[in-house]
Structure formats: structure tokens, C-alpha cells
Design a protein around this motif. Structure first.
Motif, mmCIF file in Angstrom:
data_model
loop_
_atom_site.group_PDB
_atom_site.id
_atom_site.type_symbol
_atom_site.label_atom_id
_atom_site.label_comp_id
_atom_site.label_asym_id
_atom_site.label_seq_id
_atom_site.Cartn_x
_atom_site.Cartn_y
_atom_site.Cartn_z
ATOM 1 N N SER A 279 -8.940 -27.369 -26.511
ATOM 2 C CA SER A 279 -8.566 -28.444 -27.368
ATOM 3 C C SER A 279 -7.130 -28.594 -28.330
ATOM 4 O O SER A 279 -7.149 -29.997 -28.901
ATOM 5 N N GLY A 280 -6.833 -27.498 -28.154
ATOM 6 C CA GLY A 280 -6.214 -27.732 -29.625
ATOM 7 C C GLY A 280 -6.349 -27.953 -30.711
ATOM 8 O O GLY A 280 -5.193 -28.029 -31.786
ATOM 9 N N ARG A 281 -7.508 -28.243 -31.238
ATOM 10 C CA ARG A 281 -8.017 -27.900 -32.679
ATOM 11 C C ARG A 281 -7.243 -26.580 -33.164
ATOM 12 O O ARG A 281 -7.537 -25.254 -32.430
ATOM 13 N N ARG A 316 -17.783 -21.458 -25.871
ATOM 14 C CA ARG A 316 -17.335 -20.177 -24.658
ATOM 15 C C ARG A 316 -16.316 -20.312 -23.532
ATOM 16 O O ARG A 316 -16.278 -21.494 -22.531
ATOM 17 N N GLY A 317 -15.582 -19.725 -22.889
ATOM 18 C CA GLY A 317 -14.856 -20.191 -22.148
ATOM 19 C C GLY A 317 -13.118 -20.569 -23.112
ATOM 20 O O GLY A 317 -12.302 -20.174 -22.258
ATOM 21 N N ASP A 318 -13.008 -20.576 -24.313
ATOM 22 C CA ASP A 318 -11.496 -21.163 -24.814
ATOM 23 C C ASP A 318 -10.956 -20.768 -25.086
ATOM 24 O O ASP A 318 -11.581 -19.231 -25.011
ATOM 25 N N VAL A 319 -9.965 -20.530 -25.300
ATOM 26 C CA VAL A 319 -9.444 -19.337 -25.783
ATOM 27 C C VAL A 319 -8.614 -19.623 -26.797
ATOM 28 O O VAL A 319 -8.485 -20.514 -27.625
ATOM 29 N N LEU A 320 -8.601 -18.432 -28.003
ATOM 30 C CA LEU A 320 -7.667 -18.655 -29.878
ATOM 31 C C LEU A 320 -6.549 -17.830 -29.142
ATOM 32 O O LEU A 320 -6.496 -16.955 -28.908
ATOM 33 N N CYS A 321 -5.980 -18.460 -29.802
ATOM 34 C CA CYS A 321 -4.013 -18.211 -29.909
ATOM 35 C C CYS A 321 -3.829 -18.509 -31.131
ATOM 36 O O CYS A 321 -3.829 -19.787 -32.192
ATOM 37 N N ALA A 322 -2.145 -17.964 -31.546
ATOM 38 C CA ALA A 322 -1.840 -18.300 -32.553
ATOM 39 C C ALA A 322 -0.816 -19.352 -32.637
ATOM 40 O O ALA A 322 -0.866 -20.430 -31.381
ATOM 41 N N SER A 323 -1.486 -20.075 -33.945
ATOM 42 C CA SER A 323 -1.160 -21.269 -34.056
ATOM 43 C C SER A 323 0.430 -22.149 -33.850
ATOM 44 O O SER A 323 0.331 -23.202 -33.303
ATOM 45 N N ALA A 324 1.256 -21.397 -34.474
ATOM 46 C CA ALA A 324 3.080 -21.272 -34.592
ATOM 47 C C ALA A 324 3.152 -21.066 -33.122
ATOM 48 O O ALA A 324 4.330 -21.628 -33.112
#
Length: 629
Positions: A279-281, A316-324
Motif C-alpha cells: 500500500s505504501g502507507r 497478514r502478507g504485507d511487508v514492513l520496510c525502512a521508510s527511507a
């Protein structure tokens, strides 16, 4: 050495399990009968990981099922299936645990037979090291190369070449060095470096746990010494940007909402800005929660629950990653595929792709080449057979966050699943996103699908006629369209033969070409229904998977499957085009019903029994049903 002397020094394990020891996961692999199971049994025995009653049971089993004379048959410790014992081969992946003073181990005994390559890659997918066994008499075989290629492919960098059964070649140094040179040449060609070669005898134990005077020329470590000392720590993942797969939304009560998963790469701390993909949130990490309390930071391999400072949508299934430094998101990739099904891979056939906790519809759009594991040549072809390895382009129905497999196995590895049977049919490793997945965007249109349909005062439909050649599909479809025209309905008929004169003139009648033929027709039909038309198609469309693919492209109720059910003997008796006669004579290959299968619909919206219903009656019934909808 007989059984009695082997049993004497052994009993209850001397080493108590210690959770503080490091854990090494490794696999044994190679060709059939290279001695993988025997070697693992020997490791269990020499590490004193067997209880007295286990050894006594092994002694009894060796007398009944053993193949080693008066010696213990260590393979029986691992080959637990009756089919394995009867055939003398490993079928399933067998996992065993043991430990030494230095380390704990989980070892996977993977099958050597080509038929069970899928089981081997399953064991390799979680391993830190691999032992490639080679029978000293046979040398490097095709399956040795295939397993080595797969070991390298899944990213295992700690590899032992264990040249087994050295007793059967007189402990010959020359034979050992010949095999090592052959293997190293192959390993270098696939980019595998740092292979450690050890001459062993798994049955009698030479160079497994203890050195042997029978091979004084070997100055390297024993196998167990190598396993004790090999360094598998990988700091590379910690240096990458942060990423974490969300495996579970943790909400035990209304006061707590966290997102649980395994950190794949990088380090995350409270206060870090993160992005939720696809989603890019954006949000900020509030806490890193574990059963033992909150953490100040979490890194690769740690399972944690992350909470955010604000309420954002994350599933579930989303990925968290560093914003920068976010990871890529794309819906088209190049990937290496290992095909695990007896049914050949077909480009454009719909499959399910599972990566992390996300499962999405996907298609293999193009097979670039198949790899010959003997020559490493890139062979042209449209399909992959069982155990085939190739490089292909893959398209998914929605964008996926990913990292190249070379950087992250968690975010770059996937499996393919058959939509009908739920069988795992392929394993893949993503190389990179295709550029067109970034360049091509949907163009917003002002005149909607609903507006087109309202203009024509009708509901768009796709009437999909399927049946054998000569069943009467085109005849009935043509009658239906004439009746729709008389009722002032807007329609268009796409006939199989007519389409092959233009849109699909480049396609033949192989299974792969039939799949592509149906995909193209489905795309055209979808565009026509977007224009508000009632579309009729008359195609054999022999495979259920492709018909289900088409159904999935349309809203509920828009796809109407019509099975023109005509027995093959009736269709063949008509044979207006003479096709059955040519097929029976061998002049026409891949003909449905003769040498290519037809999979009839299991639950069509409409079944036409041509033995009890004339084409005119069938057309009347279809139009009546359509007008009632």
C-alpha cells in the motif's frame, strides 16, 4: 568390526542437550545409493546420540532388513518408510537431531532418486550447509550435478564434497583427486566456491568422526570436525535495509494491536519510520514486543511483534520496510524455476504464487530457457518437465513487495501451487522486476463499463461453449447469436477456427499453444464485455484450468460455461472436416480426444445433451436462460 564390538562403548548419550550451543542445519544429497542414509546413521552413532534400546533395535533390524553382512546397517536409522526399506532408497525427507560438545545439529536426509528431487529442494530450503555425497566407484553423476546446482541455487555456501565408499576403491588417493578435480570444475562453472573435499567411508566410519590410518594422505578435517567448525553466521542481512513479513495481526484484546513476523533483513528500533507495502502507507514503530519483554532493537532471524504509534491498515502478507529505503514492489519478475510436478509447466496457465504469507494468482508468461545441468547449456523450449530447471518471466495479478533471492531468501523465494489440486508444483527464486512492470500503468477512462452496458440496455455476458471437435459448438453458438440479434441484443461470436486465421495464427495445437490460444481469446472477450457486448466463444478449450482462469477474469454471473456434451463416437462419426480420420492415421498430432485429453466441465452453468436435444432446441433454451438472468 562386528555388532558386539560396535555396541560395547555405546549407551546413553554422554552429552546433555544444551540450548546455549549454536544450531547448524545441513542436508545430505547426491545420487541414488551414494550412502546418504548410512552416513547420517553413522553420525548419530559416533556422536553417541543413540540410546541403548535404539542400538539394540538397530541390531535386530539389521539382521532382518540389513544389507551389510554382520555389521550394523546405519541406513535403517533413517529410512523409516517400509517402501524405502523394500527398495533400498530414500523417498521422503528424513530429519534427525544430534549434538557434539561444540554444536547442535538438524540433518535432512534427502532423496537421491530424480523422481524425488522436489523432496530434496524442500530439505535444502532451510539448510546452512550441504554434504554432497559421491560414490568413489561411480564419480560425479547427473544427479550429483543437479543437486549441486540446486544447492547453489538456494544459496547454500558451505558445501562438503564427501567422496564415500573409499574402501571399495582401495582408499586410492588418485581416484579421490580425480573425482575432486571433476567436481571442482563443475562447481566453478556454476559459481560455487569454497568446496571442502573429504574422503570417507560411511559404513565403517573412516574420516567421519575419527581420522583413519588407511588414508594418511588426507590432511584436512574429518566430516564431524568440519561441521563443528563451519561458520554460518551471515552479517550481510543485518547490513541491508529493514524488512519484515507480517505473518499475523496480533490482537488479543481491544487495547493491543500488533503485527507479528520474522525480521528478514536490517535492524528496526522504536521510533523508526517504516513503510507498509504494497500500500505504501507510512507510520512509526512504537514498541517491539516479545514474550520476554520489549526489545530496544530487532534484527534478522528474530520473531517479534511490532506496534505502531498510529492506527494504520496493515494485514497478514504485507511487508514492513525502512521508510527511507523501501524494497521494490512489482507484478512482473524474472525468476529461476524448479519444476516439481509430473504435469509439465505450461506458459500462460493460471497458477497460485505464494511468497511469504501472501498467495496471489500468477502466470508464467514466457520460458526464456531451460538449463541442462550436465552442460549448463541454455536450451530453448516452451515448457518445463518434472525436475526441469529454467529461467522464466512471471506475472502476478497484483503487485508484490520483494527482494532478489540473492539478497533475501524470505522475500525472494516463492512456490507455485496448482489452483485445482493445491499441489506444490514449482519453486522459484526472483532475480529482478521486469522494467515494464514499472513503466506500464492503467489509464483512467471516463466512459465506464457500466455506461457501455447501459447504452445497449443489456447486461454483458460471456457464453463459453466448450466440447469436442465436431460436438456442435459452433452450430449452436451461431444459432444463439442469430436469436439474440432478432431480439435486438448486441453480441459477437468468437469462433475457434476463425480466430486461428488472424489473432492466433502463430499458434499450433500443443498443450502450451492451446493455453496461450485461450488466454488471448479471454483477453479479447473481456474487452468486448467492457464494451457492453454479449460475447459468445466456440472453442474446444480442453483444460479445466484455462476455463477456470477465464471465469476468474469476470464478475460473478458474467461467465456462463456451456458444455456441448457429445460422445466422441458421435463427434467422430460426423467428422465433417476429416480431422478424426487424420488423427487416427497419425497424420494429425495433439488432437483432442485421440492423443490429447479433454477435461469436461464438472459444474457448467448449462449442459447440452446433443443426443436428446437438437441444436435449435439447445439455442432456444440458452437464450431463454440468458433473458431470465
Amino acid at each position: 568390526m562386528d555388532m558386539a564390538s560396535l555396541l560395547a562403548p555405546h549407551g546413553k548419550p554422554e552429552l546433555a542437550p544444551s540450548p546455549d550451543k549454536s544450531l547448524l542445519r545441513f542436508i545430505t544429497c547426491g545420487s541414488v545409493d551414494d550412502g546418504k542414509s548410512t552416513l547420517i546413521g553413522r553420525l548419530l552413532f559416533d556422536s553417541k546420540s543413540l540410546l541403548s534400546d535404539q542400538i539394540e533395535a538397530l541390531e535386530r533390524e539389521s539382521r532382518v532388513h540389513g544389507t551389510t553382512g554382520d555389521r550394523l546397517d546405519f541406513a535403517l536409522l533413517v529410512d523409516g518408510l517400509s517402501a524405502e526399506r523394500e527398495q533400498g532408497i530414500t523417498i521422503d525427507v528424513a530429519y534427525r537431531m544430534f549434538e557434539t560438545a561444540a554444536r547442535r545439529f538438524i540433518v535432512a536426509d534427502t532423496p537421491g532418486h530424480e523422481q524425488y528431487t522436489r523432496n530434496m529442494i524442500t530439505g535444502a530450503s532451510t539448510a546452512d550447509a550441504a554434504i554432497i555425497l559421491v560414490d568413489a566407484r561411480k564419480g560425479v553423476l547427473t544427479q550429483t550435478r543437479r543437486h549441486s546446482y540446486l544447492v547453489n541455487l538456494v544459496g547454500i555456501r558451505n558445501v562438503v564434497l564427501a567422496v564415500n565408499k573409499m574402501d571399495l576403491v582401495g582408499y586410492s588417493r588418485e581416484r579421490f583427486e580425480e573425482i575432486v578435480a571433476d567436481y571442482r570444475a563443475f562447481a566453478a562453472s556454476i559459481g560455487m566456491s569454497g568446496v571442502v573435499a573429504i574422503p570417507i567411508c560411511g559404513l565403517s566410519g573412516e574420516n567421519v568422526a575419527e581420522r583413519t590410518e588407511l588414508m594418511p594422505w588426507h590432511a584436512g578435517p574429518t566430516l564431524l570436525q568440519y561441521l563443528d567448525r563451519v561458520d554460518v553466521d551471515d552479517d550481510r542481512l543485518a547490513e541491508l535495509p529493514f524488512s519484515m513479513l507480517v505473518q499475523w495481526v496480533n490482537r488479543p484484546n481491544s487495547a493491543f494491536r500488533g503485527f507479528s513476523g520474522l525480521v528478514s533483513s536490517g535492524v528496526v528500533c522504536p521510533g523508526d519510520a517504516v513503510r507498509i507495502l504494497p500500500s505504501g502507507r507510512m507510520t512509526v514503530v512504537d514498541r517491539i514486543v516479545t514474550m520476554d519483554g520489549d526489545l530496544p532493537a530487532a534484527g534478522p532471524g528474530q520473531s517479534v511483534t511490532v506496534t505502531f504509534r498510529d492506527e494504520v491498515d496493515c494485514s497478514r502478507g504485507d511487508v514492513l520496510c525502512a521508510s527511507a529505503d523501501p524494497i521494490e514492489v512489482a507484478d512482473q519478475f524474472e525468476a529461476t524455476l524448479v519444476w516439481l510436478s509430473e504435469e509439465a509447466m505450461l506458459p500462460q496457465r493460471p497458477y497460485l504464487l505464494k511468497i511469504g504469507a501472501t498467495t496471489v494468482p500468477a502466470r508464467i508468461t514466457d520460458l526464456k530457457f531451460q538449463v541442462d545441468v550436465n552442460t549448463l547449456g541454455q536450451d530453448a523450449g516452451k515448457t518445463l518437465p518434472l525436475n526441469g530447471i529454467g529461467v522464466a518471466n512471471i506475472a502476478t495479478d497484483k503487485p508484490l513487495p520483494f527482494m532478489p533471492y540473492a539478497k533475501s531468501t524470505d522475500l525472494g523465494g516463492f512456490i507455485l501451487i496448482d489452483r485445482l489440486t493445491n499441489e506444490t508444483i514449482g519453486a522459484g527464486m526472483i532475480h529482478f522486476a521486469l522494467r515494464r512492470s514499472h513503466n506500464i500503468q492503467w489509464q483512467a477512462l471516463d466512459v465506464s463499463r457500466e455506461a457501455h452496458a447501459a447504452q445497449k440496455r443489456q447486461e454483458p455476458r460471456l457464453l463459453w461453449f466448450t466440447g469436442l471437435s465436431g460436438s456442435g459448438k459452433s452450430t449452436i453458438a451461431n444459432l444463439v447469436e442469430k436469436k439474440l440479434l432478432a431480439l435486438d441484443r448486441h453480441s459477437f461470436l468468437l469462433d475457434g477456427d476463425n480466430i486461428r486465421h488472424g489473432l492466433c495464427r502463430d499458434l499450433g495445437f500443443t498443450d502450451a499453444d492451446r493455453v496461450e490460444n485461450i488466454r488471448r481469446v479471454a483477453e479479447v472477450a473481456r474487452l468486448m464485455t467492457d464494451a457492453g457486448l454479449i460475447v459468445l466463444t466456440a472453442f474446444i478449450s480442453p483444460f479445466r484450468a484455462e476455463r477456470e482462469m477465464v471465469r476468474g477474469m469476470f464478475a460473478a454471473g458474467e461467465f456462463v460455461e456451456i458444455h456441448v456434451d457429445t460422445p466422441i463416437e458421435v463427434a467422430e462419426a460426423r467428422d465433417v472436416k476429416g480431422l478424426y480420420r487424420k488423427a487416427r492415421a497419425g497424420e494429425l498430432r495433439n488432437f483432442t480426444g485421440i492423443d490429447s485429453p479433454y477435461e469436461p466441465p464438472e459444474q457448467p452453468e448449462f449442459r447440452i445433451d446433443t443426443l436428446s436435444m437438437s441444436p435449435e432446441q439447445a439455442a432456444e433454451a440458452i437464450v431463454a436462460r440468458l433473458l431470465q438472468a
